[in-house]
Design a protein around this motif. Structure first.
Motif, PDB file in Angstrom:
ATOM      1  N   ARG A 210      -3.739  17.436 -11.116  1.00 30.89           N
ATOM      2  CA  ARG A 210      -3.574  18.810 -10.613  1.00 30.89           C
ATOM      3  C   ARG A 210      -3.598  18.859  -9.086  1.00 30.89           C
ATOM      4  NH1 ARG A 210      -7.621  19.790 -14.388  1.00 30.89           N
ATOM      5  NH2 ARG A 210      -9.155  20.625 -12.920  1.00 30.89           N
ATOM      6  N   SER A 211      -4.341  17.918  -8.498  1.00 37.95           N
ATOM      7  CA  SER A 211      -4.516  17.933  -7.043  1.00 37.95           C
ATOM      8  C   SER A 211      -3.384  17.226  -6.294  1.00 37.95           C
ATOM      9  CB  SER A 211      -5.838  17.239  -6.677  1.00 37.95           C
ATOM     10  OG  SER A 211      -6.924  17.811  -7.370  1.00 37.95           O
ATOM     11  N   LEU A 212      -2.557  16.518  -7.028  1.00 38.18           N
ATOM     12  CA  LEU A 212      -1.550  15.662  -6.386  1.00 38.18           C
ATOM     13  C   LEU A 212      -0.335  16.492  -5.951  1.00 38.18           C
ATOM     14  CD1 LEU A 212      -1.672  12.605  -5.861  1.00 38.18           C
ATOM     15  CD2 LEU A 212      -0.355  12.261  -7.930  1.00 38.18           C
ATOM     16  N   LYS A 213      -0.551  17.314  -4.924  1.00 41.86           N
ATOM     17  CA  LYS A 213       0.508  18.185  -4.400  1.00 41.86           C
ATOM     18  C   LYS A 213       0.471  18.108  -2.887  1.00 41.86           C
ATOM     19  CE  LYS A 213      -0.026  21.413  -8.186  1.00 41.86           C
ATOM     20  NZ  LYS A 213      -0.881  22.545  -8.589  1.00 41.86           N
ATOM     21  N   ASP A 214       1.621  17.959  -2.307  1.00 39.82           N
ATOM     22  CA  ASP A 214       1.724  17.885  -0.851  1.00 39.82           C
ATOM     23  C   ASP A 214       2.576  19.044  -0.367  1.00 39.82           C
ATOM     24  OD1 ASP A 214       2.196  17.337   1.804  1.00 39.82           O
ATOM     25  OD2 ASP A 214       3.421  15.545   1.428  1.00 39.82           O
TER      26      ASP A 214
ATOM     27  N   THR B 174       0.834  -1.199   0.000  1.00 39.77           N
ATOM     28  CA  THR B 174       0.000   0.000   0.000  1.00 39.77           C
ATOM     29  C   THR B 174       0.871   1.252   0.000  1.00 39.77           C
ATOM     30  OG1 THR B 174      -0.113  -0.292   2.400  1.00 39.77           O
ATOM     31  CG2 THR B 174      -2.066  -0.899   1.143  1.00 39.77           C
ATOM     32  N   VAL B 175       0.285   2.300  -0.528  1.00 37.48           N
ATOM     33  CA  VAL B 175       0.895   3.629  -0.465  1.00 37.48           C
ATOM     34  C   VAL B 175       0.071   4.453   0.520  1.00 37.48           C
ATOM     35  CG1 VAL B 175       1.337   5.768  -1.746  1.00 37.48           C
ATOM     36  CG2 VAL B 175       1.796   3.533  -2.817  1.00 37.48           C
ATOM     37  N   ALA B 176       0.720   4.924   1.576  1.00 44.23           N
ATOM     38  CA  ALA B 176       0.041   5.814   2.521  1.00 44.23           C
ATOM     39  C   ALA B 176       0.592   7.231   2.358  1.00 44.23           C
ATOM     40  CB  ALA B 176       0.243   5.337   3.953  1.00 44.23           C
ATOM     41  N   ASN B 177       0.014   8.176   3.106  1.00 40.33           N
ATOM     42  CA  ASN B 177       0.440   9.585   2.949  1.00 40.33           C
ATOM     43  C   ASN B 177       0.421   9.990   1.478  1.00 40.33           C
ATOM     44  OD1 ASN B 177       0.967   9.869   5.688  1.00 40.33           O
ATOM     45  ND2 ASN B 177       3.099   9.294   5.467  1.00 40.33           N
ATOM     46  N   VAL B 178      -0.686   9.725   0.805  1.00 40.33           N
ATOM     47  CA  VAL B 178      -0.757   9.967  -0.636  1.00 40.33           C
ATOM     48  C   VAL B 178      -0.735  11.471  -0.952  1.00 40.33           C
ATOM     49  CG1 VAL B 178      -2.018   9.466  -2.756  1.00 40.33           C
ATOM     50  CG2 VAL B 178      -2.110   7.865  -0.866  1.00 40.33           C
ATOM     51  N   SER B 179       0.439  12.064  -0.869  1.00 40.21           N
ATOM     52  CA  SER B 179       0.646  13.459  -1.286  1.00 40.21           C
ATOM     53  C   SER B 179      -0.312  14.402  -0.546  1.00 40.21           C
ATOM     54  CB  SER B 179       0.484  13.558  -2.806  1.00 40.21           C
ATOM     55  OG  SER B 179       0.719  14.870  -3.270  1.00 40.21           O
TER      56      SER B 179
END
Lengths: 309, 309
Positions: free
Chosen positions: B224-228, B12-17
Motif C-alpha cells: 500500500r505504501s509503495l507509491k511515488d 541495487t535499486v535506489a529511489n525506491v518509489s
C-alpha cells in the motif's frame, strides 16, 4: 445495558515535526472525561459541560461528543438515546487535541455502554466526523492517538490507513502552552502551498528516520530526525518565544521540539523525566523573560489511549 | 599482506518509489567482481576490465574502482600501490547501481587487502566519491545498500546518516530492464523542482508506512505504501512500457512497482518467488507486444551486501 459509563481520553500532539499531517502521539494524565447514560427519548443530549468556561456548544449537532456518538449510532442503525456529560480537562484551541479528546472519550464510553460493538481502531472514523465539526477537516492525527495511545501514523485517508507504532522506553514530553490565542485559520493560512523538491526529500528522510527510531528504540536517531521543514518555518513565527525556548533548552539534553498541532503549544521530547522537568523549568523562565504567561505539563508518552474508568 | 583479494558487490535499486532519493536496497546474485593485488609502484592501476564492452575508463582518476580506493588510501594516509581488475556483471546506465557495485566491490576487496581498517559502514563515504565521478553527485542510495545489503535509509547527507533497515521474509524483486538508453541528465531534467504541500505529505505518509512495514514484516502495508508521487509521474513517461507493465501485472499478486534509480529499469516487489517469476514472464510478454527488447531478473532481496569471495 449498563446504567452509566465514564471514559477518559488523553491530550495528543499532532503534526509531530517531521510527521506533519501524518503523525500524532498521546500524552499521559491530561485529558477529558465523558460520562454517558442511556435515556428513553431516542435522542442524544449534552446535559452538561464543565471546565470549558461556557464556550462549548450543547447542541447535539455541534458538540463533538454528540456528533461522534451520533456517527457511531448511525453506523449501527441504532436510535438509542444517550445523555452526555463532558468534563473538560484540556484548554480549548491550544493545539493539544482538545476536541479530539472529547470525541475519543465520548466514543469509548458509548461503545462500552452499547456492549463494545467496535474495537478501538473502528472508533476512529466516528471521531473524525466530530473533528470535521470542531475544526473544519476530518483529520485523524489527534483522534487516532487519543483513542489508541502511543504514536499513530495516518498513512492515507482514501481509504483510511491507521498504523499504530511502538513507543520507546522512557520517552517524556514537555508541553509548553503560551497564553496567546492562535486561530487555526491563521495557522493554516501561513502554510506554503508549494515546496521545493529538496524540502520534500528532507521531510521524507526525517520521517523515515523517526519511524525507524521508534522501532529501534534509538532516541539519538529520533532526535536527529525531529526536524520539520514544511510547517514549522512558517508557523513558528506566529508563536512568540518559540525560538527563544529552543535556544534556551539546547544544552539540557532534550531530543528535539516542535509545534503541537497547529500551535501555540510547543512540545519537547526528552529521554527521561528529569530532563523533561528541566525543560519545563527553563520554559517558564524563557516566557517570564518575554512577559508571557505559560502553562507547562510534563508527561510520559501515553501507551494506553482512551479507557473506561 | 594478502597477495590478492576478490570481492563481489550486488546490484541495487535506489529511489525506491516512496523512498525517492533516500532509500535503496540490494539484489541477490547479480553484481560486479573486483580483484585487487598489491604492487610496489605506490600507485593505483586499473589493469583490466571485462564485461563493459570497452566503455569504462582505465584512468585511475576516472574509474570508479580506483577513485573509491584512492579516497580510502587518502583517508588512511597510505601510498600503497594496488592493481585493480574489474569484472562487470551489471549493464551500464541501466538504473541498477552499476557504478556503485564496482566501487563497493573495489572497497570491500581493498579493505580486506589492507587488514580491514574500516567496518562496512565506514566504506560508504569513499564509495560516494566514486559516485561523484560516475554520476556527477555523491549520492549514497546505491553504494550503501551495495556494501551493506538489505534496505538502507540515507536520512541525511550533512552529516551523513545511514540507517540499515530490516528485510521482510520472502521479499522478492523482479527487475525489468528495457533495452533503451535513458540519459541520467534527461531523467533528472524532467523532475519537477516544486511540489504541492499535499504531494509532500502523501510522500511522507507512504515512506513512513513503508518503513513501518519493513519492521512489522507487513507486506500488505508495504504494498500500500509503495507509491511515488514525486518522481515517477514525470519519469515514467520516459520509459516505454512502464504503465503497460504495471497494468499487465496488476492481478498477479505483486506488492507494487517503481522505477529503479533513474531508470529505465523497473522494479517489482513480490511476496514470494513464484509471483516474482510470473511477473517476469508477464514483463517479457508486455515488452514483446510493444516490440522492445528486455532483460528480466528475479532475485530475493539481498541481506548480505558486498563480500570477499
Amino acid at each position: 445495558m449498563k446504567k452509566t459509563v465514564t471514559a477518559f481520553a488523553p491530550a495528543t500532539v499532532a503534526n509531530v515535526s517531521c510527521g506533519f499531517d501524518i503523525l500524532g502521539f498521546a500524552i499521559d494524565q491530561m485529558g477529558d472525561k465523558v460520562t454517558v447514560t442511556p435515556n428513553d427519548l431516542q435522542q442524544l443530549r449534552v446535559i452538561g459541560i464543565i471546565g470549558d468556561g461556557g464556550k462549548l456548544p450543547l447542541e447535539p449537532d455541534k458538540n463533538t461528543c454528540s456528533v461522534a456518538i451520533q456517527a457511531m449510532l448511525d453506523h449501527l442503525e441504532s436510535n438509542q438515546g444517550i445523555d452526555i456529560y463532558l468534563e473538560k480537562g484540556l484548554p480549548l484551541g491550544s493545539g493539544m487535541g482538545s476536541s479530539a479528546a472529547s470525541a475519543a472519550a465520548a466514543l469509548v464510553a458509548a461503545n462500552e455502554l452499547l456492549g463494545n460493538p467496535y474495537d478501538k481502531i473502528g472508533l476512529v472514523p466516528f471521531a473524525m466526523e466530530a473533528e470535521c465539526i470542531a475544526c473544519g477537516s476530518a483529520h485523524a492525527d489527534n483522534v487516532a492517538p487519543s483513542i489508541l495511545g502511543g504514536f499513530v501514523l495516518i498513512r492515507d485517508y482514501h481509504p483510511l490507513d491507521i498504523i499504530p507504532l511502538p513507543v520507546p522506553q522512557n520517552l517524556f514530553c514537555t508541553l509548553v502552552h503560551p497564553h496567546i490565542e492562535l486561530r487555526t485559520a491563521d495557522s493554516r493560512s501561513v502554510l506554503r502551498k508549494q515546496l521545493s523538491l529538496k524540502e520534500a526529500v528532507m521531510q521524507s528522510g526525517n520521517i523515515a528516520g523517526f519511524i525507524a527510531a521508534l522501532y529501534e528504540n534509538d532516541l539519538a536517531l529520533l532526535g536527529r530526525s525531529l526536524k520539520d521543514v514544511i510547517a514549522e518555518p512558517s508557523r513558528a513565527l506566529l508563536i512568540p518565544g518559540f525560538y527563544e525556548l529552543r535556544s534556551g533548552i539546547q544544552f539540557l539534553g532534550a531530543l528535539g521540539s516542535g509545534i503541537s498541532g497547529s500551535g501555540p503549544t510547543i512540545f519537547i521530547l526528552s529521554p527521561d523525566q528529569k530532563t523533561a522537568e528541566a525543560v519545563g523549568g527553563k520554559a517558564k523562565e524563557v516566557f517570564a523573560q518575554i512577559g508571557l504567561g505559560v502553562d507547562v505539563f510534563v508527561s510520559e508518552v501515553n501507551k494506553r489511549g482512551a479507557f473506561v474508568i
